[in-house]
Design a protein around this motif. Structure first.
Motif, PDB file in Angstrom:
ATOM      1  N   MET A  90       0.854  -1.173   0.000  1.00  0.00           N
ATOM      2  CA  MET A  90       0.000   0.000   0.000  1.00  0.00           C
ATOM      3  C   MET A  90       0.906   1.245   0.000  1.00  0.00           C
ATOM      4  SD  MET A  90      -2.933   0.908   2.802  1.00  0.00           S
ATOM      5  CE  MET A  90      -4.072  -0.301   2.174  1.00  0.00           C
ATOM      6  N   PRO A  91       0.867   2.095  -1.050  1.00  0.00           N
ATOM      7  CA  PRO A  91       1.721   3.290  -1.086  1.00  0.00           C
ATOM      8  C   PRO A  91       1.316   4.308  -0.024  1.00  0.00           C
ATOM      9  CG  PRO A  91       0.765   2.833  -3.242  1.00  0.00           C
ATOM     10  CD  PRO A  91       0.111   1.912  -2.258  1.00  0.00           C
ATOM     11  N   GLY A  98       8.401  13.883  -1.613  1.00  0.00           N
ATOM     12  CA  GLY A  98       8.340  13.028  -2.784  1.00  0.00           C
ATOM     13  C   GLY A  98       8.792  11.593  -2.595  1.00  0.00           C
ATOM     14  N   PHE A  99       9.175  11.179  -1.392  1.00  0.00           N
ATOM     15  CA  PHE A  99       9.556   9.796  -1.159  1.00  0.00           C
ATOM     16  C   PHE A  99       8.307   8.948  -1.060  1.00  0.00           C
ATOM     17  CE2 PHE A  99      13.239  11.986   0.766  1.00  0.00           C
ATOM     18  CZ  PHE A  99      14.245  11.402   0.010  1.00  0.00           C
ATOM     19  N   GLU A 100       8.295   7.845  -1.788  1.00  0.00           N
ATOM     20  CA  GLU A 100       7.170   6.926  -1.685  1.00  0.00           C
ATOM     21  C   GLU A 100       7.575   5.781  -0.776  1.00  0.00           C
ATOM     22  OE1 GLU A 100       5.259   3.788  -4.600  1.00  0.00           O
ATOM     23  OE2 GLU A 100       4.689   5.831  -5.151  1.00  0.00           O
ATOM     24  N   VAL A 101       6.732   5.458   0.171  1.00  0.00           N
ATOM     25  CA  VAL A 101       6.998   4.383   1.115  1.00  0.00           C
ATOM     26  C   VAL A 101       5.943   3.311   0.904  1.00  0.00           C
ATOM     27  CG1 VAL A 101       7.171   3.771   3.553  1.00  0.00           C
ATOM     28  CG2 VAL A 101       7.963   6.010   2.777  1.00  0.00           C
ATOM     29  N   ASN A 102       6.391   2.078   0.806  1.00  0.00           N
ATOM     30  CA  ASN A 102       5.464   0.959   0.663  1.00  0.00           C
ATOM     31  C   ASN A 102       5.531   0.105   1.915  1.00  0.00           C
ATOM     32  OD1 ASN A 102       4.546   1.397  -2.070  1.00  0.00           O
ATOM     33  ND2 ASN A 102       6.652   0.961  -2.650  1.00  0.00           N
ATOM     34  N   TYR A 103       4.413  -0.439   2.324  1.00  0.00           N
ATOM     35  CA  TYR A 103       4.391  -1.297   3.493  1.00  0.00           C
ATOM     36  C   TYR A 103       3.362  -2.390   3.288  1.00  0.00           C
ATOM     37  CZ  TYR A 103       0.089   1.027   4.911  1.00  0.00           C
ATOM     38  OH  TYR A 103      -1.193   1.514   4.947  1.00  0.00           O
ATOM     39  N   SER A 104       3.530  -3.474   4.028  1.00  0.00           N
ATOM     40  CA  SER A 104       2.553  -4.557   4.026  1.00  0.00           C
ATOM     41  C   SER A 104       2.668  -5.286   5.360  1.00  0.00           C
ATOM     42  CB  SER A 104       2.794  -5.521   2.864  1.00  0.00           C
ATOM     43  OG  SER A 104       4.063  -6.125   2.974  1.00  0.00           O
ATOM     44  N   PHE A 105       1.580  -5.901   5.762  1.00  0.00           N
ATOM     45  CA  PHE A 105       1.562  -6.708   6.975  1.00  0.00           C
ATOM     46  C   PHE A 105       1.623  -8.160   6.534  1.00  0.00           C
ATOM     47  CE2 PHE A 105      -0.583  -2.748   8.103  1.00  0.00           C
ATOM     48  CZ  PHE A 105       0.138  -2.386   9.219  1.00  0.00           C
ATOM     49  N   GLU A 106       2.707  -8.856   6.875  1.00  0.00           N
ATOM     50  CA  GLU A 106       2.939 -10.185   6.329  1.00  0.00           C
ATOM     51  C   GLU A 106       2.924 -11.295   7.360  1.00  0.00           C
ATOM     52  OE1 GLU A 106       6.136 -10.272   3.522  1.00  0.00           O
ATOM     53  OE2 GLU A 106       5.746  -8.203   2.938  1.00  0.00           O
TER      54      GLU A 106
END
Length: 135
Positions: A1-2, A9-17
């Motif tokens: 999820m962005p 302008g930094f894009e961070v992506n994360y996920s719960f795994e």
């Protein structure tokens, strides 16, 4: 999820795994961001450092400054200063030379917490107790 929590302008992506072995994540990471208010002992900081991942944490518990030597092998941030955290993470992201030096220092610092080093200290303590000589 962005997500763009730090701006600039930094894009961070994360996920719960769920539960995963961390090795693969550390191999891909450059910076470990810890935002805990309190930790008993920040073992996860040492673990990240052993992979050359530079730790960044709020200096909100005493062991944090025992593990991280600020601006040498990691970054300590004034507790809960989001603006300072943001500024320092951007500075580290944009300065590869600084990151590389800190990464090398973090690996070296993590060795102080190796099983050989800590085990030897425990053995010294036990032997001194057996001999009634606490050092």
């Amino acid at each position: 999820m962005p997500l763009n929590p730090i701006g600039c302008g930094f894009e961070v992506n994360y996920s719960f795994e769920g539960f995963q072995k961390p090795d693969g994540y550390y191999d891909k990471a450059k910076i470990f961001c810890m935002a805990s208010a309190f930790e008993g002992f920040g073992l996860v900081l040492v673990e990240a450092m052993s992979y050359g991942v530079v730790p960044m944490a709020f200096n909100s518990f005493s062991n944090c400054s025992d593990i991280i030597d600020d601006d040498k092998n990691g970054i300590l941030v004034t507790p809960f200063s989001i603006n300072e955290y943001r500024k320092k993470i951007i500075e580290l992201i944009e300065n590869d030379e600084k990151w590389m030096k800190m990464s090398t220092c973090s690996i070296n610092k993590s060795k102080e917490y190796s099983i050989e080093c800590i085990g030897a200290k425990w053995l010294d303590l036990f032997y001194s107790l057996l001999n009634n000589k606490v050092t």
